[in-house]
Enzyme design. Structure first.
Site, PDB file in Angstrom:
ATOM      1  N   ASP A  76      69.069  11.316  25.421  1.00 58.37           N
ATOM      2  CA  ASP A  76      68.480  10.367  26.358  1.00 58.37           C
ATOM      3  C   ASP A  76      67.896  11.053  27.589  1.00 58.37           C
ATOM      4  O   ASP A  76      68.303  12.168  27.949  1.00 58.37           O
ATOM      5  CB  ASP A  76      69.526   9.345  26.815  1.00 58.37           C
ATOM      6  CG  ASP A  76      70.100   8.534  25.667  1.00 58.37           C
ATOM      7  OD1 ASP A  76      69.399   8.402  24.653  1.00 58.37           O
ATOM      8  OD2 ASP A  76      71.232   8.046  25.789  1.00 58.37           O
ATOM      9  N   GLN A  77      67.005  10.342  28.257  1.00 57.19           N
ATOM     10  CA  GLN A  77      66.336  10.870  29.449  1.00 57.19           C
ATOM     11  C   GLN A  77      67.333  11.370  30.494  1.00 57.19           C
ATOM     12  O   GLN A  77      67.156  12.439  31.074  1.00 57.19           O
ATOM     13  CB  GLN A  77      65.449   9.781  30.063  1.00 57.19           C
ATOM     14  CG  GLN A  77      64.724  10.215  31.330  1.00 57.19           C
ATOM     15  CD  GLN A  77      63.822   9.123  31.882  1.00 57.19           C
ATOM     16  OE1 GLN A  77      63.702   8.042  31.304  1.00 57.19           O
ATOM     17  NE2 GLN A  77      63.172   9.394  32.996  1.00 57.19           N
TER      18      GLN A  77
END
Length: 304
Positions: free
Chosen positions: A139-140
């Site tokens: 994820d970011q």
């Protein structure tokens, strides 16, 4: 361009057509199908309809999904924290806030933009122009180790290992609450959230099997420092699983409390270890990404 013909069963009658389509084609959003309906790319019984159309049993849907727009992904001179590199693959320590590959709203400053500059044209092409070399994602706002393939030979090997769940992926996380058990396993299917399509959830009806093993490293007042090992790799798996047992990850404003007692940018989740059979040598290779500074400083605060 893809064409589909679907016949509606009793189970899906009375559903809005845009909702049904976003559930059936989980890679696309409700707004995506609303746009297609406006563009007359979706017909019901050979007639045009609106997004709020309620489906009936035996309705015949004709759906045309256009080819995605091809965008030029530009190389960018963004520094990379390289943990390992050879002629077949590269393992990077992804920083917090960096998106892995270009997507809607993120066409620049991604890991792929940086890799295109560093590796030039030496990235596998199996996943197309938008995701060259990318075999798996984090994820970011998750940090840590991520392996990228420089050729199709290594890509196919790593993809097969992922499919067989033979890749070692160990994460570090800080969760809300004090876990009583020293270790445990969460074996619950994960799929799209039934209401919020941007979220994932434990979904017994439509989810895919997901298994997370965890063990306690340290306990603090109100928080626990844990290691998680993935057996499967579903989207947001650790975040969803820990939230499902009422121990969401600290800083996760999607699956945890909206208010965080510390100033954080996203969840305290770090992909620390990745291990796999090297495609070329056949030997096991294990790479460790050190904890980021913010994570170390937070642990020090909790220990005090």
């Amino acid at each position: 361009m893809e064409h589909y013909n679907l016949t509606i069963t009793e189970e899906n009658s009375e559903k809005r057509i845009d909702r049904f389509l976003s559930e059936y084609f989980s890679d696309y959003s409700r707004s995506f199908f609303q746009k297609l309906i406006k563009e007359k790319q979706i017909l019901v019984n050979q007639k045009e309809i609106k997004s709020n159309y309620k489906l009936n049993r035996d309705d015949i849907l004709e759906i045309t999904i256009p080819d995605p727009e091809v965008l030029d992904v530009e190389p960018q001179n963004i520094p990379l924290d390289i943990l390992y590199e050879d002629d077949d693959l590269i393992v990077v320590n992804k920083p917090k806030g960096m998106v892995v590959h270009p997507s809607a709203g993120h066409y620049t400053d991604t890991l792929v933009n940086a890799l295109l500059y560093h590796c030039k044209d030496q990235l596998s092409g199996i996943n197309g122009m938008m995701r060259p070399g990318i075999v798996h994602r984090i994820d970011q706002n998750t940090t840590g180790s991520l392996v990228v393939c420089k050729n199709d030979f290594s890509h196919n090997s790593l993809a097969e290992q992922l499919k067989e769940h033979s890749i070692t992926r160990r994460y570090r996380a800080i969760v809300h609450g004090v876990l009583k058990e020293d270790e445990g396993t969460i074996d619950q299917p994960i799929g799209r959230h039934p209401i919020d399509r941007k979220k994932m959830a434990v979904n017994l009806k439509n989810g895919k099997r997901a298994v997370t093993h965890y063990r306690v490293l340290e306990r603090f007042q109100g928080f626990t420092y844990i290691e998680c090992q993935l057996e499967t790799g579903r989207t947001h798996q650790i975040r969803v699983h820990m939230s499902s047992i009422h121990h969401p990850i600290l800083g996760d404003d999607v699956y945890g409390p909206s208010k965080c007692p510390y100033r954080l940018q996203g969840q305290t989740l770090h992909a620390m270890v990745i291990g796999f059979i090297h495609p070329r040598t056949g030997s096991y290779l294990e790479i460790t990404a050190p904890l980021p500074l913010y994570f170390e400083e937070l642990l020090s605060k909790l220990r005090r």
